[in-house]
Scaffold this motif. Structure first.
Motif, PDB file in Angstrom:
ATOM      1  N   THR A 137       7.068   6.440   7.505  1.00  0.00           N
ATOM      2  CA  THR A 137       6.088   6.519   6.417  1.00  0.00           C
ATOM      3  C   THR A 137       4.721   6.034   6.897  1.00  0.00           C
ATOM      4  O   THR A 137       3.691   6.672   6.638  1.00  0.00           O
ATOM      5  N   ILE A 138       4.715   4.916   7.602  1.00  0.00           N
ATOM      6  CA  ILE A 138       3.445   4.360   8.054  1.00  0.00           C
ATOM      7  C   ILE A 138       2.843   5.233   9.154  1.00  0.00           C
ATOM      8  O   ILE A 138       1.641   5.504   9.176  1.00  0.00           O
ATOM      9  N   GLU A 139       3.718   5.717  10.038  1.00  0.00           N
ATOM     10  CA  GLU A 139       3.268   6.560  11.147  1.00  0.00           C
ATOM     11  C   GLU A 139       2.610   7.836  10.626  1.00  0.00           C
ATOM     12  O   GLU A 139       1.550   8.246  11.108  1.00  0.00           O
ATOM     13  N   ASN A 140       3.216   8.459   9.592  1.00  0.00           N
ATOM     14  CA  ASN A 140       2.707   9.727   9.081  1.00  0.00           C
ATOM     15  C   ASN A 140       1.300   9.594   8.534  1.00  0.00           C
ATOM     16  O   ASN A 140       0.511  10.531   8.600  1.00  0.00           O
ATOM     17  N   ASP A 141       1.004   8.444   7.961  1.00  0.00           N
ATOM     18  CA  ASP A 141      -0.334   8.257   7.406  1.00  0.00           C
ATOM     19  C   ASP A 141      -1.345   8.004   8.526  1.00  0.00           C
ATOM     20  O   ASP A 141      -2.515   8.375   8.415  1.00  0.00           O
ATOM     21  N   GLU A 186       0.824  -1.205   0.000  1.00  0.00           N
ATOM     22  CA  GLU A 186       0.000   0.000   0.000  1.00  0.00           C
ATOM     23  C   GLU A 186       0.862   1.260   0.000  1.00  0.00           C
ATOM     24  O   GLU A 186       0.544   2.258  -0.649  1.00  0.00           O
ATOM     25  N   TYR A 187       1.971   1.220   0.734  1.00  0.00           N
ATOM     26  CA  TYR A 187       2.844   2.388   0.806  1.00  0.00           C
ATOM     27  C   TYR A 187       4.074   2.261  -0.080  1.00  0.00           C
ATOM     28  O   TYR A 187       4.972   3.091  -0.016  1.00  0.00           O
ATOM     29  N   LYS A 231      -2.812   5.394   9.562  1.00  0.00           N
ATOM     30  CA  LYS A 231      -3.859   4.388   9.410  1.00  0.00           C
ATOM     31  C   LYS A 231      -3.537   3.108  10.185  1.00  0.00           C
ATOM     32  O   LYS A 231      -4.415   2.465  10.747  1.00  0.00           O
TER      33      LYS A 231
END
Lengths: 310, 515
Positions: free
Chosen positions: B202-206, B184-185, B208
């Motif tokens: 990257t995951i944290e910034n989104d 997904e990212y 979700k």
């Protein structure tokens, strides 16, 4: 007339029946309580390394060795906090509930009584599990509920923070056992003769005055019993903390009480080997603390209490 | 009068009964084992004299274990396979909860009521049981020849004279991730610490998903999945572990502070309220697809295979700089020993020999992917994630958890201390420097480092075992290079590891992405 002369004072026969009646209790008690207790005390005077008699060496280690004493005093302090929370929250609320339940005008008393007593009958493992779920920051209802009320900014992972875990566990325990002081107080309140209360009302006393001047003094013996039961129960407590936080009583030993300290010492933990002798030493200290508490209660409270039997 | 008498009689009888009952209970623990011992002796003598003549006699063996998760596998796969060969030995797998195992086992051993076969924790915990005479020496067990010195190192006396458990499996640490979230990212598996944290960022910034899935409520994950997982890359595996034992290194050294530094940064990427998150919480969060990366022990694989409905991937602990040599925690974790007091020593040895066989190695490794057999026998592993984990043995040097050998023999127990300080570092309650200092202070309180102890520990071997076996398949689009791989590269590798078969299986270039 060869019949033996009857003694003017017939000598009482040896009271065999007393021994017979006492025997079952004495036997069972000796076998399952007194003998293990004495044997456990004996164990605390034996060295873990050599297996020989060392006198009070284990006690000295427990109190003076930095590694042991820090855990011991920490556990003792936490245990007092745990006990104080029960005394200050559980017992007053129990009294309040009992006072409310004993009001004649209240309907569905039995239903309330049963509901409030329910958690006491559940297993501690279930209680620990339920509250872990309720308070879980991942799937707990607590956060959602607080959001609904609009105070979500105050939500914290209470069961994980060093300064909140012990009070949270104490309050869970209060929630579970509130039924016991409630029932004891309730029974005592029901035992108060109506005449006294009615007379007070006739004299123009308010409900508040009646409670504090008439009812409360009459249930003081029960207050003492509830206090000492709470004390003994809390200083023997172990199960809830073990269920929720494990024997290492984290975070950073902030939930370590005498029971978990004893368990960890006696049985070991992961790679730490069990040390039955030091464990017995901790157990002996627990016994001593409870003995002192009970003695204080006997001397300082129970002997001064007067009961007003109607 | 009559009533009075009968009542008295009743009381007397009750008292008598209670007294006898009491006496009985006191005697029972002694009686029962003696009784079973009697029956056992007849069985054993029969087995000794008439060897197969005793085939009619049924013997029951009980296995003590902490692996309650594996109960069904033992009941449905392992024990039936054993009974095919040995129908007259009934085996009961009787596990207890992992946290209670050591305590319960010590108590039952002391009381003489423990099972015939004892699942062994590695190193000091089992060594103490052997020294206390609870575990039998297995030097003369034929099956022991199926294990190399590394495998045996966790269950051998310091002087190497007695080996007391049959090694079953080791577990490897790493990270398991959710491939759907990575796709997904557009993320790739990180190899360096910087890439690792960029990926988490990257995951944290989104917002979700939870980037990293671990809690500190149970404390042990912080030490085991955190400290022991990423740490070997900093302290250079065995080199660092042995240096701690011989006293050349201390927990206050920069390499240990650096591990805690990394753990401290983990706190930013864990789910909200991770301080109260338990181990089952973490497992559930990951299998529900709400977290991207799970710091794992390979034993988690089978649960995730069952419960996750997305594709799993795995990467090894990241190194500081690209190209650094890597180290993994390949921990000799589980073995099986014999209760020295077992009434059925022959049957127990039969079972242990079977556990040492290649048949068991294959069964166990595949029934429980993530537990990697320590046997020299060639074992092929079917599970792709387990394959990925075991393939790191070829790329990195293996080590074991540094708190397990020698350093857990005193108080305060190093393992307990690691749990405590690692959780605190991640919670942000103490600094990495304080953590190192507290660990070293605790160790200094009872441990005097010595070069000799370092020597003893060395048998747990720094190098990867050349006898390690398995087979690997390499997917590639470089079908042009097939010959080079077959004739040059793989043979060069096999010079070091003759038992690992490597198959280079390239596809035509455009097709690789379709996989």
């Amino acid at each position: 007339m060869q019949t033996p002369p009857t003694h003017p004072k017939k000598r009482k026969p040896f009271p065999t029946h007393i021994i017979v009646f006492l025997a079952p209790a004495v036997l069972i008690y000796t076998l399952f309580m007194i003998y293990p207790l004495i044997d456990s005390l004996r164990l605390s005077f034996i060295s873990n390394e050599t297996g020989g008699f060392v006198g009070f060496e284990n006690y000295k280690t427990l109190f003076t060795n930095d590694l042991w004493s820090v855990r011991f005093w920490g556990a003792l302090k936490n245990n007092f906090v745990f006990f104080l929370i029960h005394m200050l929250v559980q017992n007053p609320i129990g009294l309040l509930l009992a006072a409310l339940l004993s009001r004649r005008t209240l309907r569905w008393t039995n239903t309330y009584r049963t509901l409030l007593f329910m958690p006491t009958m559940l297993s501690v493992v279930i209680i620990g599990f339920i509250w872990q779920l309720i308070l879980s920051p991942l799937w707990g209802v607590a956060e959602g509920f607080m959001t609904f009320v609009g105070i979500e900014q105050y939500f914290q992972p209470w069961l994980g923070l060093e300064n909140t875990t012990l009070p949270t566990l104490a309050l869970i325990s209060v929630w579970q056992f509130i039924g016991i002081p409630m029932m004891l107080f309730y029974a005592a309140l029901l035992g108060i003769p109506d005449e006294l209360v009615e007379a007070a009302y006739v004299d123009g006393a308010t409900a508040w005055t009646v409670f504090w001047r008439i009812k409360f003094p009459l249930i003081l013996p029960t207050v003492g019993i509830v206090g000492i039961l709470t004390f003994v129960g809390n200083f023997n407590a172990f199960d809830l903390i073990y269920t929720v936080k494990g024997a290492l009583a984290g975070p950073n030993f902030s939930t370590d009480i005498m029971g978990t300290l004893f368990f960890r010492t006696f049985f070991g933990q992961q790679l730490q080997l069990g040390n039955p002798e030091m464990g017995a030493t901790v157990a002996a200290i627990m016994l001593l603390i409870i003995l002192v508490g009970v003695l204080l209660y006997m001397v300082g409270w129970q002997r001064r209490i007067q009961t007003y039997e109607a | 009068m009559n009533r009075k008498l009968s009542f008295l009689l009743f009381v007397l009888l009750t008292a008598l009964l209670v007294a006898c009952g009491g006496g009985d209970t006191a005697d029972t623990p002694a009686d029962t084992p003696a009784d079973t011992a009697d029956t056992a002796e007849t069985t054993d003598t029969a087995a000794d004299t008439g060897s197969e003549a005793a085939a009619d006699e049924k013997v029951t063996l009980t296995i003590e274990s902490w692996r309650n998760d594996d109960l069904t596998i033992w009941q449905d796969v392992i024990i039936p396979a054993f009974n095919k060969e040995y129908p007259n030995i009934e085996v009961i797998f009787a596990p207890s909860a992992p946290a209670e195992y050591n305590g319960a086992l010590n108590t039952t051993l002391e009381g003489g009521t423990a099972g015939d076969l004892i699942t062994c924790r590695p190193f000091d915990a089992s060594l103490a049981l052997f020294d206390a005479g609870y575990l039998a020496s297995l030097n003369d067990l034929e099956g022991m020849s199926n294990f190399g010195s590394v495998a045996k190192s966790a269950w051998i006396t310091d002087d190497g004279s007695d080996v007391f458990c049959v090694p079953m499996a080791s577990v490897i640490h790493g990270f398991i991730y959710n491939k759907d979230i990575f796709d997904e990212y557009g993320l790739t598996e990180p190899t360096t610490v910087d890439e690792f944290f960029m990926m988490l960022e990257t995951i944290e910034n989104d917002g979700k998903y939870a980037p990293l899935d671990m809690g500190t409520a149970d404390q042990w994950e912080a030490a085991t999945m955190g400290f022991q997982n990423v740490g070997p890359n900093y302290w250079k595996g065995e080199e660092g572990r042995l240096a701690l034992i011989s006293g050349e290194a201390k927990f206050t050294d920069p390499e240990y502070i650096a591990v805690f530094d990394q753990l401290a940064s983990w706190g930013n990427f864990l789910p909200n309220g991770f301080e109260a998150q338990t181990y089952p919480d973490s497992q559930n969060l990951f299998t529900l697809g709400q977290a991207a990366v799970y710091p794992a022990g390979s034993w988690d694989i089978s649960l995730f295979n069952d419960q996750a409905d997305f594709e799993l991937g795995a990467f090894k602990p990241p190194v500081t700089n690209a190209g650094d040599s890597c180290y993994i925690s390949d921990h000799t974790d589980i073995a099986l020993g014999m209760n020295a007091d077992t009434p059925h020593p022959e049957a127990a040895k039969t079972f242990l020999n079977w556990v040492a066989s290649s048949e068991f190695a294959g069964l166990y490794s595949n029934a429980l992917p993530g537990f990697f057999s320590l046997s020299n026998a060639e074992v092929s592993i079917d599970d792709p994630i387990a394959q990925e984990f075991v393939s790191w043995r070829g790329e990195c040097d293996s080590t074991i958890r540094n708190s397990y050998q020698i350093l857990s023999r005193g108080e305060p127990n190093l393992e307990n201390e690691l749990w405590r300080v690692s959780a605190q570092v991640i919670n942000g309650d103490i600094t990495p420097e304080e953590a190192g200092q507290q660990l070293q202070d605790g160790l200094d309180a009872w441990y005097t480092p010595s070069a000799e102890a370092g020597k003893v520990a060395e048998t747990a071997v720094a190098e990867t075992d050349p006898n390690m076996s398995g087979s690997l398949v390499i997917e590639s689009w470089r079908n042009d290079d097939l010959v080079i791989w077959q004739d040059v590269i793989i043979p060069a590798f096999n010079e070091h590891f003759p038992n690992i078969e490597v198959v280079f299986a390239p596809t035509a270039p455009p097709n690789i992405t379709a996989h």
